[in-house]
Design an enzyme around this catalytic site. Structure first.
Site, PDB file in Angstrom:
ATOM      1  N   GLU A  93       0.826  -1.210   0.000  1.00 35.24           N
ATOM      2  CA  GLU A  93       0.000   0.000   0.000  1.00 35.24           C
ATOM      3  C   GLU A  93       0.861   1.262   0.000  1.00 35.24           C
ATOM      4  O   GLU A  93       0.624   2.199   0.760  1.00 35.24           O
ATOM      5  CB  GLU A  93      -0.961  -0.016   1.184  1.00 35.24           C
ATOM      6  CG  GLU A  93      -1.924  -1.196   1.130  1.00 35.24           C
ATOM      7  CD  GLU A  93      -2.986  -1.196   2.230  1.00 35.24           C
ATOM      8  OE1 GLU A  93      -2.728  -0.650   3.314  1.00 35.24           O
ATOM      9  OE2 GLU A  93      -4.076  -1.738   1.968  1.00 35.24           O
TER      10      GLU A  93
ATOM     11  N   ARG B 108      -5.767 -10.785  -5.760  1.00 30.33           N
ATOM     12  CA  ARG B 108      -5.134 -10.218  -4.562  1.00 30.33           C
ATOM     13  C   ARG B 108      -4.996 -11.253  -3.450  1.00 30.33           C
ATOM     14  O   ARG B 108      -4.013 -11.243  -2.699  1.00 30.33           O
ATOM     15  CB  ARG B 108      -5.966  -9.017  -4.070  1.00 30.33           C
ATOM     16  CG  ARG B 108      -5.523  -8.524  -2.710  1.00 30.33           C
ATOM     17  CD  ARG B 108      -6.223  -7.245  -2.332  1.00 30.33           C
ATOM     18  NE  ARG B 108      -6.067  -6.960  -0.918  1.00 30.33           N
ATOM     19  CZ  ARG B 108      -6.698  -6.002  -0.268  1.00 30.33           C
ATOM     20  NH1 ARG B 108      -7.534  -5.203  -0.932  1.00 30.33           N
ATOM     21  NH2 ARG B 108      -6.515  -5.798   1.019  1.00 30.33           N
TER      22      ARG B 108
ATOM     23  N   ASP C 227      -8.397  -8.970   3.864  1.00 31.20           N
ATOM     24  CA  ASP C 227      -8.150  -7.883   4.801  1.00 31.20           C
ATOM     25  C   ASP C 227      -9.189  -7.785   5.912  1.00 31.20           C
ATOM     26  O   ASP C 227     -10.032  -6.897   5.875  1.00 31.20           O
ATOM     27  CB  ASP C 227      -8.107  -6.563   4.026  1.00 31.20           C
ATOM     28  CG  ASP C 227      -7.578  -5.423   4.878  1.00 31.20           C
ATOM     29  OD1 ASP C 227      -7.165  -5.691   6.011  1.00 31.20           O
ATOM     30  OD2 ASP C 227      -7.596  -4.283   4.405  1.00 31.20           O
TER      31      ASP C 227
ATOM     32  N   GLU D 197     -12.814  -2.131  11.881  1.00 35.62           N
ATOM     33  CA  GLU D 197     -12.809  -1.393  10.618  1.00 35.62           C
ATOM     34  C   GLU D 197     -13.901  -1.873   9.663  1.00 35.62           C
ATOM     35  O   GLU D 197     -14.523  -1.072   8.975  1.00 35.62           O
ATOM     36  CB  GLU D 197     -11.430  -1.562   9.955  1.00 35.62           C
ATOM     37  CG  GLU D 197     -11.328  -0.934   8.578  1.00 35.62           C
ATOM     38  CD  GLU D 197      -9.941  -1.124   7.944  1.00 35.62           C
ATOM     39  OE1 GLU D 197      -9.054  -1.731   8.569  1.00 35.62           O
ATOM     40  OE2 GLU D 197      -9.762  -0.649   6.802  1.00 35.62           O
TER      41      GLU D 197
END
Ligand code: GCW
Length: 713
Positions: free
Chosen positions: A304, A349, A378, A406
């Site tokens: 990232e 990914r 994630d 999150e």
């Protein structure tokens, strides 16, 4: 006034007067360490077997262990404990009396303890012994927890030790006090006023962590600034280390890989460059001078946009080993994250972490731990376990969980994550045959590794209640308990937490724990049922965004993951698709690939299927999806009803706060369901199953909802 009104008025007044006695208003600041009085019916038995606490050797940790025990017992049982007994704390080294008892302590290790009750000439004697002071402290918390959860303490012979060596919180806290993905206010680290101002909260924080066995904290965000490695910030970190030390908690720092350039005046951060290596060695020496027990570095590299060894044509192993060499002589470790993926890389990914790390198995230094997220994407509400678990037998492999929510509704949705973590830890990798669970990789048993690690991205901030909501405290607590014992039952942990945090009354813990145990599944249902994933709003990650497409990178969109079109939905990761399944051991790969074997909870993670695919309920896929979305909403409705019934057992302040949050959650669960249904219906054009209400707004209306000021970005 009518008599009935008068009567009600009197009752109300009496209630107001008595209320503080029944349930004192609380704000949650005391966490699970409230030590409220044991009810009279049970207190007598405890007072008889719990004695006075004997003096301890003069060390900081033993003194605070004793003070904690005194504080706990005074709260739970009052100052008067009449059994005439005694509690003895210490190590064989510091206490001749304990040495004389010759209690077997080998398996207690450096952090475990033994609690044994003996009769000392007729007087009840309880011994809390360990090899180290911090082991004694852990024993004290356990002893108090036994009383807090109303278990007998008159006949104990209990030995316990952590199964994982490094049990760490990872704070994604920035130097300006914002917290990446933090939903509990500002960072508790007041970097600006440190090192002079030592907020008492630093000690409270260490105490809470020690009570659940956490033994380290990475202070700063993995998206790190080099400034945290400069002298002023090292001094600030040292002040925190001083506050934590007596509690057995070490500090660690996230290290920005390009620091040699930014603060070292070098032109490169190439890990094979001698000047770069000298920079890191000198930096490590400088840190250890200020913090002799510094734990080590955590690194997010080439992920990232973060710098890393690949910027210089070097490998993750080159980068990690260089840092490992710098901290190694001081006993430090390097935690190197495997959360890497690139949008320039055409591959799925989900496959990239494995593809990048697996080839380096056996090439990492002895004091490097590769830190792997629980799933390959994630921290989604549900992910199958990461294929790296079990796949790197010659590497120390640590687990990274995300405690902060999150992707599970921030701090306003009630989701107990213990069940999610248990699901991952119990998953069988088949790496060395049946029973090769992720837990056995993490605790080192499977591959005989001793540098074992469980890290949790913290949900702690400066909110009075620490975690942003009362029930999010349970996730901090559960993380600590599962790091101590990855095979612990999340239900037992929830029960302990509920008893200690609210009341051990079973009329409360029964329904409350049931609600907690179902809460994460409810979130999965109303957000991303049946293996769907990564469908949240762009960047802030709040609320539904299945329509998210375009923008800077495809792997940050939703359409990349659900692949819905007129014909069907889901990500084909079988051999016909991205073949991500091939990264798992053959029996696991076979089960994930086979439609008759794959668990429907993971269906669309691995398969792309037509909308009319017949699910196990007999319903077509589309109908089943809609029904599960609605089931999630109904579950929240059920949680509201449960919580409302529990009001007699909870103080008004915390009860009210939880009720308010549940109302938000209900509204937002409905929104997730409606927006998702509206979107997928716009793609497939299919009618809703019978009895299912159409979304009240148009798809455009859902798409237009924006959150420019959402927290945590
Ligand atoms: O989940 C993603 C988050 C980023 C985070 C990243 C990571 C710290 O959205 O905020 O960055 O993962 O784990 O590195």
């Amino acid at each position: 006034m009518r008599p009935s009104h008068l009567f009600r008025g009197l009752c109300l007044a009496a209630g107001l007067l008595l209320a503080p006695l029944i349930a004192r208003a609380e704000d949650g600041h005391e966490l699970w360490l409230r030590y409220r009085p044991v009810e009279a019916s049970a207190a007598g038995a405890y007072r008889a077997s719990v004695g006075a606490v004997a003096p301890v050797a003069d060390t900081p940790t033993l003194k605070l262990a004793r003070a904690e025990l005194e504080r706990g017992l005074a709260g739970l049982l009052g100052e008067r404990r009449d059994g005439g007994g005694e509690i003895l704390l210490g190590t064989p080294k510091s206490s001749p009396r304990i040495a004389a008892l010759k209690l077997p302590l080998e398996t207690a290790g450096d952090e475990g303890f033994r609690i044994r009750t003996l009769a000392d000439g007729g007087r009840p004697l309880t011994v809390i012994a360990a090899n180290t002071d911090v082991g004694v402290l852990h024993g004290v918390y356990r002893y108090l927890a036994l009383i807090q959860t109303r278990q007998a303490v008159d006949r104990l012979d209990l030995l316990d030790a952590p199964k994982v060596r490094y049990r760490l919180l990872n704070h994604w806290d920035n130097l300006d006090r914002s917290v990446e993905r933090g939903y509990a206010g500002q960072s508790i680290w007041d970097w600006w006023r440190l090192p002079d101002v030592k907020d008492p909260r630093y000690v409270d924080y260490a105490r809470a962590n020690a009570s659940i066995g956490i033994n380290g904290a990475v202070l700063n965000n993995v998206n790190a600034k080099s400034d945290s490695l400069t002298a002023p910030y090292i001094a600030k970190a040292a002040a925190l280390a001083d506050a934590f030390r007596p509690y057995g908690i070490k500090v660690y720092l996230s290290a920005r890989f390009s620091s040699p350039i930014e603060i070292g005046g070098l032109k490169t951060a190439d890990p094979l460059d001698p000047a770069v290596r000298a920079f890191w060695k000198a930096k490590a020496d400088e840190i250890y001078k200020a913090i002799p027990d510094f734990g080590g570095f955590l690194v997010k590299a080439n992920s990232e946009g973060q710098p890393g060894p690949q910027d210089y044509g070097r490998t993750h192993a080159d980068g990690a080993n260089m840092l490992a060499q710098a901290v190694g002589p001081h006993g430090g470790i390097v935690m190197w994250r495997a959360f890497v993926y690139s949008h320039e890389q055409p591959d799925d990914r989900a496959k990239q972490g494995y593809s990048e790390f697996k080839p380096f198995d056996g090439q990492f230094a002895e004091n490097v731990i590769v830190q792997v997220k629980n799933g390959a994407i994630d921290f989604q509400p549900r992910e199958p376990f990461h294929p790296l678990f079990g796949a790197m037998p010659k590497t120390n492999l640590g687990m990274e969980f995300q405690i902060t929510k999150e992707y599970l509704g921030f701090s306003t949705h009630l989701a107990y994550l213990g069940t999610m973590w248990e699901e991952v830890l119990k998953a069988d990798t088949f790496a060395a045959g049946r029973g090769s669970t992720v837990a056995k990789v993490v605790d080192g048993k499977l591959h005989g590794c001793s540098r074992t690690l469980m890290a949790g991205v913290a949900n702690i901030g400066s909110d009075r209640n620490w975690s942003g909501s009362q029930f999010d405290q349970a996730n901090w607590y559960a993380f600590g308990r599962l790091a101590w014992d990855p095979e612990a039952s999340s239900e037992a942990v929830a029960r302990d937490w509920a008893a200690m945090t609210f009341t051990p009354d079973r009329r409360f813990t029964g329904p409350a724990v049931k609600m907690m145990m179902g809460s994460r599944e409810a979130v999965v249902d109303y957000m991303t049922p049946m293996g769907l994933h990564h469908l949240m709003g762009r960047s802030h990650h709040y609320g539904p965004g299945p329509w998210v497409a375009g923008g800077e990178r495809a792997d940050w969109t939703s359409v990349y993951y659900h692949k819905a079109d007129k014909a069907g939905i889901g990500f084909d990761r079988t051999a016909k698709g991205s073949d991500a399944v091939a990264q798992y051991a053959p029996p696991v790969a076979a089960a994930f690939s086979d439609l008759s074997k794959v668990d429907e909870k993971d269906l669309l993670w691995f398969h792309h299927l037509p909308w009319d695919y017949r699910t196990r309920s007999g319903r077509p896929l589309w109908d089943e999806l809609v029904i599960r979305y609605s089931r999630g909403v109904k579950a929240v409705d059920g949680m509201q009803a449960t919580w409302s019934d529990l009001s007699p057992y909870v103080d008004a302040e915390r009860h009210g706060e939880v009720a308010t949050y549940l109302a938000i959650q209900y509204r937002e669960a409905q929104w997730w369901r409606d927006a998702s249904v509206a979107y997928f219906q716009s793609i497939n054009g299919l009618p809703l199953p019978k009895g299912e209400a159409p979304p009240p707004l148009s798809l455009e209306a859902y798409e237009a909802i924006a959150f420019p000021y959402a927290p945590g970005i």
